[in-house]
Motif scaffolding. Structure first.
Motif, short mmCIF file in Angstrom:
data_model
loop_
_atom_site.label_atom_id
_atom_site.label_comp_id
_atom_site.label_asym_id
_atom_site.label_seq_id
_atom_site.Cartn_x
_atom_site.Cartn_y
_atom_site.Cartn_z
N ILE A 82 0.85 -1.20 0.00
CA ILE A 82 0.00 0.00 0.00
C ILE A 82 0.88 1.25 0.00
N SER A 83 1.95 1.21 0.78
CA SER A 83 2.86 2.34 0.81
C SER A 83 3.57 2.52 -0.54
N ASP A 84 3.90 1.40 -1.20
CA ASP A 84 4.48 1.48 -2.55
C ASP A 84 3.51 2.11 -3.53
N ALA A 85 2.22 1.78 -3.40
CA ALA A 85 1.21 2.34 -4.31
C ALA A 85 1.15 3.86 -4.16
N ASP A 86 1.20 4.29 -2.93
CA ASP A 86 1.20 5.73 -2.62
C ASP A 86 2.41 6.42 -3.26
N ASP A 87 3.58 5.81 -3.03
CA ASP A 87 4.83 6.37 -3.56
C ASP A 87 4.79 6.43 -5.09
N ARG A 88 4.34 5.34 -5.68
CA ARG A 88 4.31 5.22 -7.13
C ARG A 88 3.43 6.32 -7.72
N ALA A 89 2.26 6.52 -7.12
CA ALA A 89 1.34 7.56 -7.61
C ALA A 89 1.99 8.94 -7.47
N GLY A 90 2.71 9.14 -6.36
CA GLY A 90 3.32 10.44 -6.08
C GLY A 90 4.48 10.78 -6.99
N GLU A 91 5.06 9.75 -7.63
CA GLU A 91 6.20 9.98 -8.51
C GLU A 91 5.80 10.58 -9.85
N CYS A 92 4.53 10.40 -10.23
CA CYS A 92 4.09 10.82 -11.56
C CYS A 92 3.16 12.02 -11.48
N GLY A 95 -2.41 12.23 -14.47
CA GLY A 95 -2.68 11.94 -15.88
C GLY A 95 -2.51 10.46 -16.17
N SER A 96 -2.42 10.13 -17.46
CA SER A 96 -2.41 8.73 -17.89
C SER A 96 -1.25 7.93 -17.31
N LEU A 97 -0.07 8.56 -17.24
CA LEU A 97 1.08 7.82 -16.74
C LEU A 97 0.87 7.46 -15.27
N ARG A 98 0.35 8.41 -14.49
CA ARG A 98 0.08 8.12 -13.09
C ARG A 98 -1.01 7.04 -12.97
N ASP A 99 -2.01 7.10 -13.86
CA ASP A 99 -3.05 6.05 -13.85
C ASP A 99 -2.43 4.68 -14.08
N ALA A 100 -1.49 4.61 -15.03
CA ALA A 100 -0.82 3.33 -15.31
C ALA A 100 -0.04 2.87 -14.07
N ALA A 101 0.59 3.81 -13.39
CA ALA A 101 1.35 3.48 -12.17
C ALA A 101 0.41 2.98 -11.08
N ILE A 102 -0.74 3.64 -10.93
CA ILE A 102 -1.71 3.24 -9.90
C ILE A 102 -2.27 1.84 -10.20
N ILE A 103 -2.57 1.58 -11.47
CA ILE A 103 -3.09 0.26 -11.83
C ILE A 103 -2.05 -0.82 -11.50
N GLY A 104 -0.81 -0.58 -11.86
CA GLY A 104 0.24 -1.59 -11.60
C GLY A 104 0.41 -1.86 -10.12
N ALA A 105 0.45 -0.79 -9.32
CA ALA A 105 0.65 -0.97 -7.88
C ALA A 105 -0.58 -1.60 -7.23
N THR A 106 -1.76 -1.23 -7.71
CA THR A 106 -2.98 -1.81 -7.15
C THR A 106 -3.09 -3.30 -7.50
N GLN A 107 -2.61 -3.66 -8.69
CA GLN A 107 -2.60 -5.09 -9.05
C GLN A 107 -1.75 -5.90 -8.07
N CYS A 108 -0.65 -5.33 -7.60
CA CYS A 108 0.18 -6.04 -6.62
C CYS A 108 -0.62 -6.29 -5.35
N ILE A 109 -1.41 -5.31 -4.94
CA ILE A 109 -2.24 -5.46 -3.73
C ILE A 109 -3.32 -6.52 -3.98
#
Ligand code: FE
Ligand code: ZN
Length: 175
Positions: A82-92, A95-109
């Motif tokens: 969950i903390s990785d998902a937060d970080d990942r979203a915050g890095e972008c 927009g679309s790139l952040r959405d892609a990051a959120i989807i990837g991190a959420t899939q891990c969860i």
């Protein structure tokens, strides 16, 4: 004697970690919704937030059936995801790139949850705890559906937008 000395106590310990995970997710998913832009992603995460509240309630029901205290035990694994998902979203940027990051991190969860529910279902089944098996199976099928929905959104819209350089920015809302 070890705190966990039987399959019954192992099951309770596993359920307590899932209880921690689901409770943490009810607080984490709203932040991911707020950080997302694509409306399908916003809808899928919002739907899964409602389901996650049900997952908490089903675990409480399972503790009741098992006559165990509904008590959360810190799940370091999902806390990290969950903390990785937060970080990942915050890095972008939004927009679309952040959405892609959120989807990837959420899939891990989601995949963590799918693995963890698969295990508790197997253990509850070994113990012949069929009402608990049914509760957990209802949750597992929602986790699988959520994961599939995220894959569909990635493939259908978010990844094509990233490739095309389309940044579908959703204005911040106060809703
Ligand atoms: Fe869940
Ligand atoms: Zn989930």
């Amino acid at each position: 004697m070890a705190a966990v000395d039987s399959l019954d106590t192992l099951l309770i310990s596993e359920l307590r970690q899932l209880y921690d995970t689901e409770q943490r997710l009810t607080k984490a998913i709203p932040k991911l919704v707020e950080a997302s832009s694509n409306s399908d992603l916003v809808n899928a995460l919002s739907k899964h937030l409602n389901e996650t509240r049900q997952h908490v309630a089903r675990l409480e029901e399972a503790f009741g059936v098992l006559e165990a205290e509904a008590e959360a035990k810190t799940c370091v694994s999902s806390k990290g995801l969950i903390s990785d998902a937060d970080d990942r979203a915050g890095e972008c940027e939004r927009g679309s790139l952040r959405d892609a990051a959120i989807i990837g991190a959420t899939q891990c969860i989601e995949h963590y949850e799918i693995a963890a529910y698969g295990t508790v279902i197997a253990h509850a089944r070994l113990l012949g705890r069929n009402p608990v098996v049914r509760l957990l199976e209802a949750t597992l099928s929602e986790e699988k559906a959520a994961s599939q929905a995220l894959t569909d959104i990635a493939e259908r819209v978010v990844n094509p937008n990233v490739r095309a350089g389309v940044s579908e920015v959703r204005p911040r809302t106060t809703a």
